[in-house]
Design an enzyme around this catalytic site. Structure first.
Site, PDB file in Angstrom:
ATOM      1  CB  CYS A  53      41.575  31.906  47.440  1.00  0.00           C
ATOM      2  SG  CYS A  53      40.474  33.060  48.259  1.00  0.00           S
ATOM      3  CD  GLU A  55      41.901  32.961  43.001  1.00  0.00           C
ATOM      4  OE1 GLU A  55      41.609  32.173  43.933  1.00  0.00           O
ATOM      5  OE2 GLU A  55      41.109  33.801  42.560  1.00  0.00           O
ATOM      6  CB  CYS A  96      44.180  35.905  45.603  1.00  0.00           C
ATOM      7  SG  CYS A  96      43.595  34.471  46.543  1.00  0.00           S
TER       8      CYS A  96
HETATM    9  N1  THU Z   1      37.297  32.052  46.563  1.00  0.00           N
HETATM   10  C1  THU Z   1      38.380  31.651  45.838  1.00  0.00           C
HETATM   11  O1  THU Z   1      38.885  30.524  46.000  1.00  0.00           O
HETATM   12  N2  THU Z   1      38.907  32.509  44.926  1.00  0.00           N
HETATM   13  C2  THU Z   1      38.345  33.696  44.564  1.00  0.00           C
HETATM   14  O2  THU Z   1      38.838  34.358  43.669  1.00  0.00           O
HETATM   15  C3  THU Z   1      37.136  34.175  45.257  1.00  0.00           C
HETATM   16  C4  THU Z   1      36.717  33.371  46.433  1.00  0.00           C
HETATM   17  C5  THU Z   1      36.687  31.078  47.481  1.00  0.00           C
HETATM   18  C6  THU Z   1      36.859  31.319  48.949  1.00  0.00           C
HETATM   19  C7  THU Z   1      35.652  30.583  49.514  1.00  0.00           C
HETATM   20  O3  THU Z   1      35.961  29.201  49.640  1.00  0.00           O
HETATM   21  C8  THU Z   1      34.585  30.719  48.442  1.00  0.00           C
HETATM   22  O4  THU Z   1      35.284  31.050  47.257  1.00  0.00           O
HETATM   23  C9  THU Z   1      33.538  31.767  48.732  1.00  0.00           C
HETATM   24  O5  THU Z   1      34.121  32.972  49.068  1.00  0.00           O
END
Ligand code: THU
Length: 139
Positions: A53, A55, A96
Site C-alpha cells: 500500500c 502508506e 497500514c
Molecule cells: N491500497 C492502498 O495503497 N492504500 C489503501 O489505503 C487502500 C488500498 C491499494 C492496495 C491495492 O494496490 C489497491 O489499493 C486496491 O486494493
C-alpha cells in the site's frame, strides 16, 4: 506544515502508483517530526499478495532512512484516469493502521484522508485503531 501542502504531495505520489491489476491508485505523504515529507504509492504484483500500500511504502522509505518519528500522513486514492473519475476519501487498510501503530503515538498522529486539497477528513490514529496493540504492550 499545513494540510494543503501535505495533500498536494500525496496527489503527486498518486501519479506514481503501479497498479496494472486494480487500477486503484493511492498516494500518501508522510510528514516526519524533522519536517521531511516521504511520498509513497501503491505497488502491485502479478502474484497479488506482495502488493504494498501507498502508506506502507511511505513509512518504509522513512524508516529505512532512519526517520522514525512522525506527525501526520495524507492519503488520496481512487480510479484516477477513469473517464467518470471523481475523488472519494480513501481510508487506510488495517495492515497500514498497524504499521502506523508501530511508529506513531496513536493519540497525536493525524491521518488526513483527502478528496482534494480543500476537501478532507482528519482523524487521530487512535480513532482509526482503538485499543491498538503496539510496542508499549511489549515493554
Ligand atoms: N491500497 C492502498 O495503497 N492504500 C489503501 O489505503 C487502500 C488500498 C491499494 C492496495 C491495492 O494496490 C489497491 O489499493 C486496491 O486494493
Amino acid at each position: 506544515m499545513d494540510e494543503k501542502k501535505l495533500i498536494h504531495e500525496a496527489l503527486e505520489a498518486q501519479k506514481m502508483a503501479y497498479t496494472p491489476y486494480s487500477n486503484f491508485k493511492v498516494g500518501a505523504a508522510l510528514l516526519s517530526k524533522s519536517g521531511k515529507i516521504y511520498r509513497g504509492c501503491n505497488i502491485e504484483s502479478a502474484s497479488y499478495t506482495p502488493t504494498n500500500c501507498a502508506e506502507r511504502t511511505a513509512f518504509f522509505k522513512a524508516v529505512s532512512e532512519g526517520d522514525m518519528e512522525f506527525e501526520s500522513i495524507a492519503i488520496v486514492g481512487g480510479f484516477l484516469g477513469k473517464s467518470d473519475y471523481s475523488p472519494d476519501y480513501c481510508s487506510p487498510c488495517g495492515v497500514c493502521r498497524q504499521v502506523m501503530m508501530e511508529f506513531c503515538n496513536p493519540r497525536t498522529f493525524r491521518v488526513i484522508m483527502a478528496k482534494t486539497e480543500e476537501d478532507y477528513l482528519e482523524y487521530t490514529l487512535e480513532e482509526l485503531l482503538p485499543l491498538g496493540f503496539g510496542p508499549d504492550n511489549l515493554r
